[in-house]
Motif scaffolding. Structure first.
Motif, PDB file in Angstrom:
ATOM      1  N   GLU A  97       0.841  -1.210   0.000  1.00 13.63           N
ATOM      2  CA  GLU A  97       0.000   0.000   0.000  1.00 13.63           C
ATOM      3  C   GLU A  97       0.875   1.258   0.000  1.00 13.63           C
ATOM      4  OE1 GLU A  97      -3.464   1.001   0.048  1.00 13.63           O
ATOM      5  OE2 GLU A  97      -3.548  -0.934  -0.935  1.00 13.63           O
ATOM      6  N   VAL A  98       1.939   1.231  -0.800  1.00 11.84           N
ATOM      7  CA  VAL A  98       2.956   2.278  -0.779  1.00 11.84           C
ATOM      8  C   VAL A  98       2.505   3.487  -1.604  1.00 11.84           C
ATOM      9  CG1 VAL A  98       5.342   2.844  -1.394  1.00 11.84           C
ATOM     10  CG2 VAL A  98       4.779   0.563  -0.518  1.00 11.84           C
ATOM     11  N   THR A  99       2.771   4.662  -1.071  1.00  6.92           N
ATOM     12  CA  THR A  99       2.703   5.893  -1.851  1.00  6.92           C
ATOM     13  C   THR A  99       4.120   6.250  -2.278  1.00  6.92           C
ATOM     14  OG1 THR A  99       0.786   6.725  -0.635  1.00  6.92           O
ATOM     15  CG2 THR A  99       2.085   8.344  -1.863  1.00  6.92           C
ATOM     16  N   ILE A 100       4.345   6.355  -3.571  1.00 10.11           N
ATOM     17  CA  ILE A 100       5.636   6.803  -4.091  1.00 10.11           C
ATOM     18  C   ILE A 100       5.543   8.295  -4.373  1.00 10.11           C
ATOM     19  CG2 ILE A 100       7.314   6.620  -5.974  1.00 10.11           C
ATOM     20  CD1 ILE A 100       7.314   4.098  -4.405  1.00 10.11           C
ATOM     21  N   VAL A 101       6.478   9.061  -3.839  1.00 15.34           N
ATOM     22  CA  VAL A 101       6.552  10.503  -4.090  1.00 15.34           C
ATOM     23  C   VAL A 101       7.854  10.771  -4.832  1.00 15.34           C
ATOM     24  CG1 VAL A 101       6.653  12.807  -3.080  1.00 15.34           C
ATOM     25  CG2 VAL A 101       5.190  11.055  -2.049  1.00 15.34           C
ATOM     26  N   ALA A 102       7.743  11.295  -6.059  1.00 14.20           N
ATOM     27  CA  ALA A 102       8.919  11.437  -6.918  1.00 14.20           C
ATOM     28  C   ALA A 102       9.043  12.847  -7.455  1.00 14.20           C
ATOM     29  CB  ALA A 102       8.836  10.454  -8.086  1.00 14.20           C
ATOM     30  N   ASN A 103      10.281  13.262  -7.658  1.00 10.58           N
ATOM     31  CA  ASN A 103      10.586  14.583  -8.175  1.00 10.58           C
ATOM     32  C   ASN A 103      11.710  14.482  -9.201  1.00 10.58           C
ATOM     33  OD1 ASN A 103      12.593  17.283  -7.195  1.00 10.58           O
ATOM     34  ND2 ASN A 103      10.610  17.630  -8.135  1.00 10.58           N
ATOM     35  N   ALA A 127       5.915  14.982  -8.980  1.00  9.22           N
ATOM     36  CA  ALA A 127       6.069  16.416  -8.721  1.00  9.22           C
ATOM     37  C   ALA A 127       7.163  16.981  -9.615  1.00  9.22           C
ATOM     38  CB  ALA A 127       6.405  16.660  -7.243  1.00  9.22           C
ATOM     39  N   ALA A 128       6.757  17.559 -10.758  1.00 12.06           N
ATOM     40  CA  ALA A 128       7.693  18.151 -11.723  1.00 12.06           C
ATOM     41  C   ALA A 128       8.750  17.132 -12.127  1.00 12.06           C
ATOM     42  CB  ALA A 128       8.345  19.408 -11.169  1.00 12.06           C
ATOM     43  N   VAL A 129       8.447  16.353 -13.154  1.00 11.87           N
ATOM     44  CA  VAL A 129       9.282  15.184 -13.457  1.00 11.87           C
ATOM     45  C   VAL A 129       9.649  15.103 -14.935  1.00 11.87           C
ATOM     46  CG1 VAL A 129       8.290  13.860 -11.555  1.00 11.87           C
ATOM     47  CG2 VAL A 129       7.259  13.688 -13.831  1.00 11.87           C
ATOM     48  N   ASP A 130      10.772  14.437 -15.211  1.00 14.50           N
ATOM     49  CA  ASP A 130      11.112  14.027 -16.569  1.00 14.50           C
ATOM     50  C   ASP A 130      10.028  13.080 -17.067  1.00 14.50           C
ATOM     51  OD1 ASP A 130      14.495  14.373 -16.980  1.00 14.50           O
ATOM     52  OD2 ASP A 130      13.684  14.493 -14.957  1.00 14.50           O
ATOM     53  N   CYS A 131       9.660  13.198 -18.331  1.00 10.77           N
ATOM     54  CA  CYS A 131       8.673  12.289 -18.912  1.00 10.77           C
ATOM     55  C   CYS A 131       8.682  12.456 -20.429  1.00 10.77           C
ATOM     56  CB  CYS A 131       7.269  12.535 -18.349  1.00 10.77           C
ATOM     57  SG  CYS A 131       6.697  14.243 -18.431  1.00 10.77           S
ATOM     58  N   TYR A 132       8.097  11.459 -21.100  1.00 11.84           N
ATOM     59  CA  TYR A 132       7.985  11.482 -22.557  1.00 11.84           C
ATOM     60  C   TYR A 132       9.358  11.748 -23.200  1.00 11.84           C
ATOM     61  CZ  TYR A 132       3.003  11.646 -21.455  1.00 11.84           C
ATOM     62  OH  TYR A 132       1.747  11.371 -20.957  1.00 11.84           O
ATOM     63  N   GLU A 133       9.405  12.746 -24.112  1.00 10.28           N
ATOM     64  CA  GLU A 133      10.657  13.054 -24.806  1.00 10.28           C
ATOM     65  C   GLU A 133      11.665  13.777 -23.918  1.00 10.28           C
ATOM     66  OE1 GLU A 133       7.717  14.300 -25.717  1.00 10.28           O
ATOM     67  OE2 GLU A 133       7.119  13.125 -27.472  1.00 10.28           O
ATOM     68  N   LEU A 238      12.448  23.759 -16.705  1.00 10.64           N
ATOM     69  CA  LEU A 238      12.868  22.558 -17.420  1.00 10.64           C
ATOM     70  C   LEU A 238      11.710  21.794 -18.041  1.00 10.64           C
ATOM     71  CD1 LEU A 238      15.524  21.097 -14.949  1.00 10.64           C
ATOM     72  CD2 LEU A 238      15.874  22.677 -16.843  1.00 10.64           C
ATOM     73  N   PHE A 239      10.582  21.771 -17.350  1.00 14.22           N
ATOM     74  CA  PHE A 239       9.465  20.931 -17.756  1.00 14.22           C
ATOM     75  C   PHE A 239       8.231  21.790 -18.018  1.00 14.22           C
ATOM     76  CE2 PHE A 239      11.922  18.313 -14.606  1.00 14.22           C
ATOM     77  CZ  PHE A 239      12.580  17.528 -15.550  1.00 14.22           C
ATOM     78  N   ALA A 244       2.683  18.183 -18.015  1.00 15.07           N
ATOM     79  CA  ALA A 244       1.742  17.841 -16.944  1.00 15.07           C
ATOM     80  C   ALA A 244       0.378  17.487 -17.521  1.00 15.07           C
ATOM     81  CB  ALA A 244       1.621  19.010 -15.969  1.00 15.07           C
ATOM     82  N   HIS A 245      -0.076  18.258 -18.483  1.00 15.74           N
ATOM     83  CA  HIS A 245      -1.382  17.981 -19.090  1.00 15.74           C
ATOM     84  C   HIS A 245      -1.362  16.658 -19.848  1.00 15.74           C
ATOM     85  CE1 HIS A 245      -3.215  21.717 -17.875  1.00 15.74           C
ATOM     86  NE2 HIS A 245      -2.230  22.425 -18.418  1.00 15.74           N
ATOM     87  N   ARG A 246      -0.250  16.329 -20.480  1.00 19.01           N
ATOM     88  CA  ARG A 246      -0.149  15.043 -21.172  1.00 19.01           C
ATOM     89  C   ARG A 246      -0.221  13.887 -20.175  1.00 19.01           C
ATOM     90  NH1 ARG A 246       4.986  15.230 -25.103  1.00 19.01           N
ATOM     91  NH2 ARG A 246       4.327  13.080 -25.527  1.00 19.01           N
TER      92      ARG A 246
END
Length: 288
Positions: A97-103, A127-133, A238-239, A244-246
């Motif tokens: 039942e873990v909550t992962i919090v990532a930045n 929370a404001a993360v690298d993603c997609y391209e 940076l992001f 975020a919307h994607r």
């Protein structure tokens, strides 16, 4: 230099690739934090106390991303390898039942984790993360491969002994809006400056970063059943907000909260608000 006492006492867990240091405080449903490149558990020092007070067991590891204290010379430090390392951390400590919090970079690793090994995860905060391209973001896309050349990484880190460079865009200026305390910058930068083994870990990760990993994870987002809170600074350098919307569009159970007066490192610029949003989210999606 040292990790904030607000995170709780230091512990170590032995994983297949070696030992990982983490800090733990509080009791209740577990929250595991995943930081990004060239920071460590200190990133969460002003977030953890509020979550512990709200009834969470908070575990803040030093992942091998360049500001850690225990080298992992035998570990697979590719992004997928690190995602599997995080999964093993959850397994060995038998966390459920873990909550992962990532930045930041930790968000890219978490996307790999939640699409490869989601079984112990109940909630995710990105929370404001690298993603997609955007892995890595544009200012660092050319720098990361260069880390593989002899002496480049050591020279770059040596330049960070000067406070003006630390606060500039060559240092933390891209990711924090408000200046960091000197002792926190030391906590983040000194491990790799002082240890060739830590630099070697950092180098191995940096040269392996490839947005093919985040794009592959994104292809699986439609099957992710985990509730996801996406928290994004409106002023992020940076992001862009489009990312975020994607994420919210592609992840079936995602919601978006925006934050002002912050750059990428939300736990540094707006820790109280981030903690408030996390607690609200975990209560909304508490186990029945």
């Amino acid at each position: 230099m040292g990790i904030s006492s607000a995170l709780g006492p230091a512990r170590e867990v032995r994983l297949s690739a070696g030992r990982v240091r983490y800090h733990e405080t509080g009791s209740g449903t577990p929250v595991v934090f995943v930081h990004g490149l060239l920071v460590n558990a200190d990133l969460w020092r002003e977030v953890v106390p509020a979550l512990a007070a709200a009834g969470h067991r908070c575990l803040a590891p030093d992942w091998p991303l360049g500001a850690h204290s225990i080298p992992l010379p035998d570990a697979d430090l590719t992004p997928t390898g690190l995602a599997d390392l995080i999964a093993e951390f959850l397994d060995v400590l038998d966390l459920t039942e873990v909550t992962i919090v990532a930045n930041d970079t930790g968000g890219a690793l978490t996307q790999l984790l939640m699409t490869r090994r989601p079984e112990r995860i109940a909630r995710v905060v990105l929370a404001a993360v690298d993603c997609y391209e955007v892995f890595p973001p544009a200012p660092f896309a050319a720098v990361m491969p260069a880390a593989g050349f002899p002496g480049v990484l050591r020279a770059a880190l040596a330049s960070m002994r000067w406070r003006p460079i630390r606060q500039s865009r060559l240092g933390f200026g891209w990711v924090v809006k408000h200046p960091l305390p000197q002792e926190i910058m030391d906590s983040y930068l000194l491990p790799a400056r002082r240890s060739a083994a830590i630099r070697a870990d950092l180098r191995r990760f940096a040269v392996g970063v490839d947005n093919r990993d985040t794009l592959a994870a994104a292809e699986k987002f439609g099957s992710v059943e985990i509730p996801v809170l996406v928290v994004w600074p409106t002023e992020d350098k940076l992001f862009p907000m489009e990312l975020a919307h994607r994420l919210v569009h592609d992840l079936p159970r995602a919601t978006l909260k925006t934050v002002e007066d912050s750059y990428t490192l939300l736990p540094e610029d707006r820790p109280e608000l981030l903690a408030e949003l996390i607690v609200e989210f975990t209560r909304l999606h508490a186990a029945p």
